[in-house]
Structures are given as C-alpha cells and as structure tokens.
Design a protein around this motif. Structure first.
Motif, PDB file in Angstrom:
ATOM      1  N   ARG A  43       0.924  -1.071  -0.036  1.00  0.00           N
ATOM      2  CA  ARG A  43      -0.132  -0.065   0.052  1.00  0.00           C
ATOM      3  C   ARG A  43       0.656   1.317   0.012  1.00  0.00           C
ATOM      4  O   ARG A  43       1.981   1.186   0.367  1.00  0.00           O
ATOM      5  N   GLU A  44       0.276   2.366  -0.441  1.00  0.00           N
ATOM      6  CA  GLU A  44       0.940   3.505  -0.359  1.00  0.00           C
ATOM      7  C   GLU A  44       1.175   3.993   1.060  1.00  0.00           C
ATOM      8  O   GLU A  44       2.187   4.247   1.411  1.00  0.00           O
ATOM      9  N   HIS A  51      -5.591  11.710   1.199  1.00  0.00           N
ATOM     10  CA  HIS A  51      -6.664  11.507   0.079  1.00  0.00           C
ATOM     11  C   HIS A  51      -6.923  12.707  -0.615  1.00  0.00           C
ATOM     12  O   HIS A  51      -7.142  12.617  -2.155  1.00  0.00           O
ATOM     13  N   ASP A  90      -5.166   7.326  -2.858  1.00  0.00           N
ATOM     14  CA  ASP A  90      -6.312   6.411  -2.508  1.00  0.00           C
ATOM     15  C   ASP A  90      -5.979   5.163  -1.965  1.00  0.00           C
ATOM     16  O   ASP A  90      -6.734   4.553  -1.470  1.00  0.00           O
ATOM     17  N   ASP A  91      -4.736   4.652  -2.454  1.00  0.00           N
ATOM     18  CA  ASP A  91      -4.285   3.301  -1.500  1.00  0.00           C
ATOM     19  C   ASP A  91      -3.815   3.703  -0.177  1.00  0.00           C
ATOM     20  O   ASP A  91      -2.711   3.573  -0.041  1.00  0.00           O
ATOM     21  N   ALA A 144     -11.566   2.196   3.615  1.00  0.00           N
ATOM     22  CA  ALA A 144     -10.338   2.402   4.129  1.00  0.00           C
ATOM     23  C   ALA A 144     -10.050   2.365   5.566  1.00  0.00           C
ATOM     24  O   ALA A 144      -8.672   2.385   5.813  1.00  0.00           O
TER      25      ALA A 144
END
Length: 569
Positions: free
Chosen positions: A72-73, A91, A96-97, A322
C-alpha cells in the motif's frame, strides 16, 4: 456540601471512597444514595493493553510477509482525529491506496461518542473552540466536513448555526444558587474581584502581543505563534510559579485557574507549563476576558455526540473500506524501502503483516518502543517523558427534568469546589431550553490530576460501577436537586491515559520536536506527539505527518498548513 477535591483525594488515599459513597464514612452531608437505575462500565478492557506490556506476542522474523500481501501507499495506525486528519490530507492530495487501522471497535480515539438508549452522547472530547481564520488547516478541514458553510469578504468563517450552542453557556453552582461563568462571583470579596480584573487585563495584554513579524504570542496550532524567546521561555515555568511571580494570590482566582486547566488539559497549575496555560486565555480570544461579563457570542462549537461528529465526517471523506476497526497492531518496523505493520488477531493468535511505502503512527506514544522496537535500538526515548491524565466520563439518561430545574440548566454545569468538572447538557445544543417532558442526557466529566495521578488511575480502573454511580449521583444533587428519581440509566467510560500532560519544558525544550521526527519511513501524529491535548494540535500534527509523506514520495500537492489570506476553495 459537595465532596471537594481535597476530601475526595483523602478518601481515595485511605481506601475508604467506596464506604463514603455507600454512606458509611466520609465528610458531613455524604448520604447513602439508592442506586435504582441500570448502567454499566463501557469501553475497552484495559487488561488487553496491559497484557501486551507484560507478554509480547511472537512476531514473524523481520521482512517475513505473506506472499500475496499488497504493497500500500500509506498505512495509518490510529483512527483518532489526528490519524483521520492525516488520512483526509493524503486522500485530498490524491492518495487513494491507504489503510487506517484502529485497535478499538470504533473510530474517534479520545473523541469517541455514541448513544445511550438511542440518545447521542460523547464519551470523550465534546467541543472545539471557534476556528481561527489564520489557521488554514482548521479552515480547510471544517469546510470539508460542512461546519464552515462560507466566508465573509473579510475572510471570517460562516458557521452552520446548528453547531453553535445556545445561551446560557455556563452555570456554576454554589449552595442553592448559581452564577454565570466559571468564576464564583457571589463568593468574591472586592479584593478578589480586583485581582480577577487585573488577571483578565493581563491576559488581554498577552492576546494583543505581536513580534516584529506580526506573529502573536499564542496561537493554535502552535506553528503559527511567535518563536520569540521571551514567550517560549514561559514553557520552563509552571503556571503556579507564573501566578506567584505576577502576584496573583487570590484563592478564588487560583481555584478558577485550576478548574479551567483541569477541564482543558487535565492538569493543575502546579504541574502544567505556563506557556500551555496562558494559551488557554491569551490564545483563544483573550480580549473577551477583560470585562466581568460573559461574551456576547458563543466561543465554542459542539455536537450532542461530541467530537465524534468530526471523526464521522472525516471518515466519510475517505475511500470506501479505508478504515479497519478491531485491528490490534503489535509491531511497526522499517524494512528497506517499506514499512511492515504487524496486526494480531486475538481470537486466533495469528499475525498478519501489512506492507506500505510509508506509515503514519497516530496511536498513543505510551510505551511506543514496544510497538516500534527501533525507537529503543536508536536510543529515542523522548516518549518516556510523557505522562497522561486519567479521566472519567459518564452519561446519565433522565426520563424528564423538573420544570424549575430545566430553566436553570446551561450547556456546562459545574459545582464550586468539587472533585469533578460537572455536567454537560447535550440537549442544549439543539434547543434553547430544556423541555421538561422530554428525555435527555447529561454527560459527567472528572479528570484525576496532581501528584497522585498514577494511584488515581489504579483507583479509577478498580472501583466498581456502583461506587462511581453513587458519587456521580451525589454530584448531580447539587445541580438538579429533584432529578435523582428521573435517572433511568448511567453508563461510565474510563480513560486510563486520557490526556497527555504538557509539563514544563516539553513544548519548547526539544521533546516536542523529537517526538515529531520521522523514524525512517515511519512518521508520527497524535496530539501527544504535539504534547498538547487539543483538537487543533491533533489535526495539525496529522496533516503535517501526511505532508511529510507526500514530500518524501515526491508528490505535487497544495499544502493545507501554509498560512494564506486567500479564500479557501
């Protein structure tokens, strides 16, 4: 007579508080109170975290991850307001990740809120100050969550009127009467009043102070305040020492100061940085403190569910899925150009490892080296300087309110010289007056500050529901004498480490900067990283950590924390 703080501490120290609550001992006037209503102790089981301290789970070797674990980011640990603000900023900048992991079964952290038999109520922080137009991060956030609906041509925020509380804001009860505001006007001598007026003039002078660059002495978030040594040196004093030095000796004034600091920070004047204490008066509209009357407008925003309102709104701005609750993070470790976050499933005792390009650690820093072993390896022990104040919160559901009592209820209702911080009237947020025939909730608050903080924490967690219910009901008698029979339910939430204490030297002595310093790809948020238990600092630190990540990743973004006088989109 109310049970004052001195007697309360003496009874705790003697181990006789439960007997006093049952009417067996204690100060005169403490009577046996029937507990003929339902209730329970809510909240996280403190033994879960204590088990983590006493016995660490077996972790996989560094670098060991599932073959199909996605990279993930960003992973954010902690879904309090700081962690949610970090996720919101990421965000907003196009990330988004991202994944937010929260140990509890719901978001909010110490801004937790919920319901008691359908009535919304707070279980933690329950209001915020009016937003400062010179704080772009607060302006942007409150605009995005719908609290600010527009701006005037002078760049003053227009607040949704539903979130401004109604008059009267505060009643202080002493005996069978009450006065407006937090100061006991009816008990003051001319000398007391003269000293109070001088104190307010003193705060007004600080509120008007500016350095050569036009920066104020005190402002939230602190990044916008002056860096002048003549102001920052106040961080090395306690507020009690500052009051002594300035000649403020009136017992009523000192009691007033202690009460306000206990409410805002969970601290007394003897244990808090003078800088942090002065911020309360001179950094939040000190000009309103000059006269002996209340200001003509509400200086705070509030919601029936407390600051959980903001948490819910922020969560609603994030990508679907999320946030994961019931996620018990047990380790956060740098590994090359990744961060590995180990999550324990307590039901199966298995561990899942999340991979991320960066991690924002927005959970409490208490014993942080247990979760982030590199802190200890590198000798970063700054978090060990932090102390936390225990809090008790209770919500009382009343079936109705006697009409003569309903007319006297304010938003905040305190008892003079009491061990508690009184009752907040959630109904006051939505209607100008309490409907006598309507069920409503009162939220009770008490902070356990002072030198006996650790024994008080133990007592907070060990005393049973019946003892606390009797003590809280006794306190209610001084605000609503005829309301005891109307109590239908009383639920309690215990915060063993509710608020970080801004002790002298922590803000500007290097500790705050060290707490915020990234560790590899791990960045730090939370109001305890800012050493100031205020929503503005929590939000700013979360957004600052997010912008550190964005900068490191080479992303182009518009900063949410750089000062600007332009209208916000």
């Amino acid at each position: 007579m109310p049970l004052n703080r001195r007697n309360f501490l003496q009874l705790l120290a003697a181990g006789t508080l439960a007997d006093a609550a049952a009417g067996c001992t204690g100060p005169a006037g403490m009577m046996q109170l029937p507990v003929d209503f339902a209730g329970r102790i809510r909240g996280e089981d403190p033994t879960a975290c204590h088990r983590l301290v006493r016995g660490r789970p077996r972790l996989p070797p560094p670098g060991a991850v599932e073959a199909d674990a996605p990279l993930r980011e960003v992973v954010v640990v902690g879904a309090g307001l700081s962690g949610l603000a970090a996720a919101w900023a990421l965000h907003r900048a196009g990330v988004d990740d991202l994944l937010v992991l929260e140990r509890a079964d719901d978001i909010g952290g110490v801004a937790r809120g919920g319901h008691i038999q359908g009535q919304p109520c707070p279980w933690g922080a329950h209001y915020i100050g009016l937003p400062d137009p010179d704080s772009p991060v607060i302006m942007n956030l409150l605009t995005d969550v719908g609290v600010i609906t527009d701006f005037t041509p002078e760049h003053r925020p227009i607040i949704d009127p539903r979130y401004r509380m109604h008059k009267p804001e505060v009643h202080l009860y002493h005996g069978r009467s009450h006065s407006s505001g937090f100061y006991p006007w009816g008990l003051a001598t001319p000398a007391d009043l003269a000293e109070l007026l001088e104190f307010r003039r003193h705060m007004y002078r600080w509120s008007r102070w500016r350095d050569p660059d036009g920066r104020p002495a005190f402002q939230l978030p602190l990044v916008y305040a002056t860096r002048a040594e003549e102001v920052r040196c106040l961080d090395r004093l306690t507020m009690a020492a500052y009051l002594d030095n300035e000649g403020f000796l009136s017992p009523l004034l000192r009691g007033f100061v202690d009460n306000r600091l206990a409410d805002e920070y969970g601290c007394l004047a003897t244990e808090i940085s003078a800088y942090a204490a002065l911020l309360y008066w001179a950094g939040t509209g000190g000009e309103n403190e000059v006269v002996g009357t209340q200001p003509t407008h509400a200086r705070a925003l509030a919601w029936p569910e407390g600051n959980m309102f903001l948490a819910r709104r922020l969560a609603g701005l994030l990508p679907r899925g999320a946030i994961r609750t019931d996620a018990f993070v047990v380790a956060v470790r740098n590994h090359g150009d990744e961060v590995h976050i180990a999550e324990l499933d307590p039901r199966t005792e298995t561990i899942h490892v999340h991979r991320a390009r960066a991690c924002i650690f927005a959970a409490p820093k208490l014993r942080a080296e247990l979760l982030i072993p590199e802190l200890g390896t590198l000798g970063r022990w700054e978090h060990r300087q932090l102390e936390y104040t225990p809090w008790l919160v209770a919500n009382l559901l009343l079936t109705s309110c006697p009409e003569h009592d309903a007319k006297s209820l304010a938003w905040d209702n305190l008892v003079h010289d009491s061990w508690s911080l009184g009752f907040v009237n959630s109904q006051h947020f939505t209607t100008p007056g309490q409907d006598p025939e309507e069920a409503f909730t009162l939220t009770f608050y008490a902070s356990f500050s002072g030198e006996r903080r650790n024994p008080l924490r133990r007592d907070l967690l060990e005393l049973d529901w019946t003892t606390w219910a009797r003590l809280i009901t006794d306190e209610l008698e001084h605000v609503l004498p005829d309301a005891r029979g109307q109590i239908e339910r009383l639920d309690i939430w215990r915060w063993g480490h509710g608020m970080v204490r801004p002790a002298p030297g922590l803000l500007w002595g290097g500790t705050r900067d060290a707490l915020c310093q990234p560790l590899g790809r791990i960045h730090f948020a939370g109001n305890d990283a800012a050493v100031l238990p205020l929503y503005e600092e929590a939000v700013h630190r979360g957004v600052a950590a997010a912008e550190e990540v964005l900068t490191r990743q080479g992303r182009l973004f518009t900063s949410l924390i750089e000062p600007t006088r332009e209208r916000l989109d």
